[in-house]
Design an enzyme around this catalytic site. Structure first.
Site, PDB file in Angstrom:
ATOM      1  N   ASN A 151      71.539 -63.802  10.030  1.00  0.00           N
ATOM      2  CA  ASN A 151      71.376 -62.421  10.512  1.00  0.00           C
ATOM      3  C   ASN A 151      69.996 -61.883  10.150  1.00  0.00           C
ATOM      4  OD1 ASN A 151      73.838 -61.192  11.884  1.00  0.00           O
ATOM      5  ND2 ASN A 151      74.767 -62.311  10.170  1.00  0.00           N
ATOM      6  N   MET A 171      76.480 -60.923  -0.942  1.00  0.00           N
ATOM      7  CA  MET A 171      77.830 -61.145  -1.449  1.00  0.00           C
ATOM      8  C   MET A 171      78.115 -60.470  -2.797  1.00  0.00           C
ATOM      9  SD  MET A 171      79.049 -62.742   1.062  1.00  0.00           S
ATOM     10  CE  MET A 171      80.631 -63.376   0.507  1.00  0.00           C
ATOM     11  N   ASN A 201      75.705 -52.588   6.908  1.00  0.00           N
ATOM     12  CA  ASN A 201      76.280 -53.917   6.686  1.00  0.00           C
ATOM     13  C   ASN A 201      76.777 -54.468   8.012  1.00  0.00           C
ATOM     14  OD1 ASN A 201      77.301 -56.164   5.180  1.00  0.00           O
ATOM     15  ND2 ASN A 201      79.354 -55.278   5.322  1.00  0.00           N
ATOM     16  N   HIS A 244      79.793 -57.003   9.454  1.00  0.00           N
ATOM     17  CA  HIS A 244      81.053 -57.606   9.006  1.00  0.00           C
ATOM     18  C   HIS A 244      81.681 -58.375  10.170  1.00  0.00           C
ATOM     19  CE1 HIS A 244      84.715 -57.968   6.664  1.00  0.00           C
ATOM     20  NE2 HIS A 244      85.376 -57.676   7.772  1.00  0.00           N
TER      21      HIS A 244
HETATM   22  C1  GRF Z   1      77.964 -63.123   8.454  1.00  0.00           C
HETATM   23  O1  GRF Z   1      79.101 -63.633   9.077  1.00  0.00           O
HETATM   24  C2  GRF Z   1      78.136 -61.644   8.188  1.00  0.00           C
HETATM   25  O2  GRF Z   1      78.914 -60.993   9.139  1.00  0.00           O
HETATM   26  C3  GRF Z   1      78.834 -61.632   6.851  1.00  0.00           C
HETATM   27  O3  GRF Z   1      78.267 -62.706   6.135  1.00  0.00           O
HETATM   28  C4  GRF Z   1      77.778 -63.684   7.039  1.00  0.00           C
HETATM   29  C5  GRF Z   1      76.341 -63.881   6.701  1.00  0.00           C
HETATM   30  O4  GRF Z   1      75.754 -64.918   7.441  1.00  0.00           O
HETATM   31  N1  GRF Z   1      78.687 -60.359   6.199  1.00  0.00           N
HETATM   32  P1  GRF Z   1      74.184 -65.111   7.404  1.00  0.00           P
HETATM   33  O5  GRF Z   1      73.784 -65.321   5.942  1.00  0.00           O
HETATM   34  O6  GRF Z   1      73.539 -63.908   7.989  1.00  0.00           O
HETATM   35  O7  GRF Z   1      73.927 -66.357   8.208  1.00  0.00           O
END
Ligand code: GRF
Length: 217
Positions: free
Chosen positions: A16, A96, A113, A115
């Protein structure tokens, strides 16, 4: 108009983050990423930031000790580091750590955020497994403001995907992730351009922002 400043907080893969980096490359994108912070040394996402020439900082939560005292020291360091880049928005992207109500309050209206579910359904972890187990036919992702209650803040926007009968948690996660990569940059754009505004605990979209092509596929 001056571009807004983003800080992005990650813990891992950083896909992301990469989608925000890619969006911000466009000259008409209303935001730039000023700083990426990871709470995990060696998070692969840090490499995405470095390759794009974005400053990175690692604040390893484990070095601050356990319990409430450790958390509060970790968050103080996070706040100090964020303050130096004066971000308009702080984007959690696979970050996290649970943030305390005090920290969240400090960034009221500026902390976002993403999700992997259509909130308010399927809050918390392991959403893909939970959605498959529940037999839902439509899944998706949500960008929301962060509040003291986990995954419960005002929704900026959502994207939906179908769930197929032969889906596994992995195949569903991949379909949702592809939408996440479009949704997060789009929501940041809406907020930075003032087309989405947080008013009295709800995000109001201006008329032209509501008229986007919608899903599910
Ligand atoms: C994604 O699925 C997001 O929705 C969740 O954690 C994951 C993160 O993936 N909160 P990345 O590190 O952005 O690849």
């Amino acid at each position: 108009m001056a571009r807004k400043k983003l800080a992005v907080l990650i813990s891992g893969r950083g896909s992301n983050l990469q989608s925000l980096i890619d969006a911000a490359r466009s000259p008409d994108y209303p935001a730039q990423i000023a700083l990426v912070i990871s709470n995990r040394p060696g998070a692969p996402g840090l490499e995405h930031a470095r390759r794009a020439g974005i400053s990175t900082v690692t604040i390893d939560h484990e070095t601050f000790g356990k319990g409430a005292a450790g958390k509060s020291k970790f968050e103080a360091e996070l706040s100090d580091t964020l303050a130096q880049s004066e971000p308009d928005f702080v984007c959690l992207a696979g970050f996290m750590r649970m943030l305390s109500p005090d920290f969240v309050a400090r960034y009221d209206g500026r902390l976002l955020n993403i999700h992997p579910s259509l909130l308010p359904a399927f809050k918390g972890l392991n959403t893909h497994e939970a959605m498959i187990a529940a037999g839902v036919r439509i899944a998706g992702c949500t960008v929301h403001f962060v509040t003291a209650d986990t995954d419960a803040g005002p929704i900026v926007d959502q994207a939906a995907v179908p769930v197929h009968s032969d889906d596994t948690a992995q195949s569903l996660a991949a379909r949702i992730l592809a939408e996440e990569h479009k949704l997060y940059p789009a929501c940041v754009r809406l907020l930075c351009e003032g087309q989405a505004q947080l008013i009295d605990g709800r995000v109001l979209l201006h008329k032209n922002a509501e008229e986007k092509p919608s899903n599910p596929a």
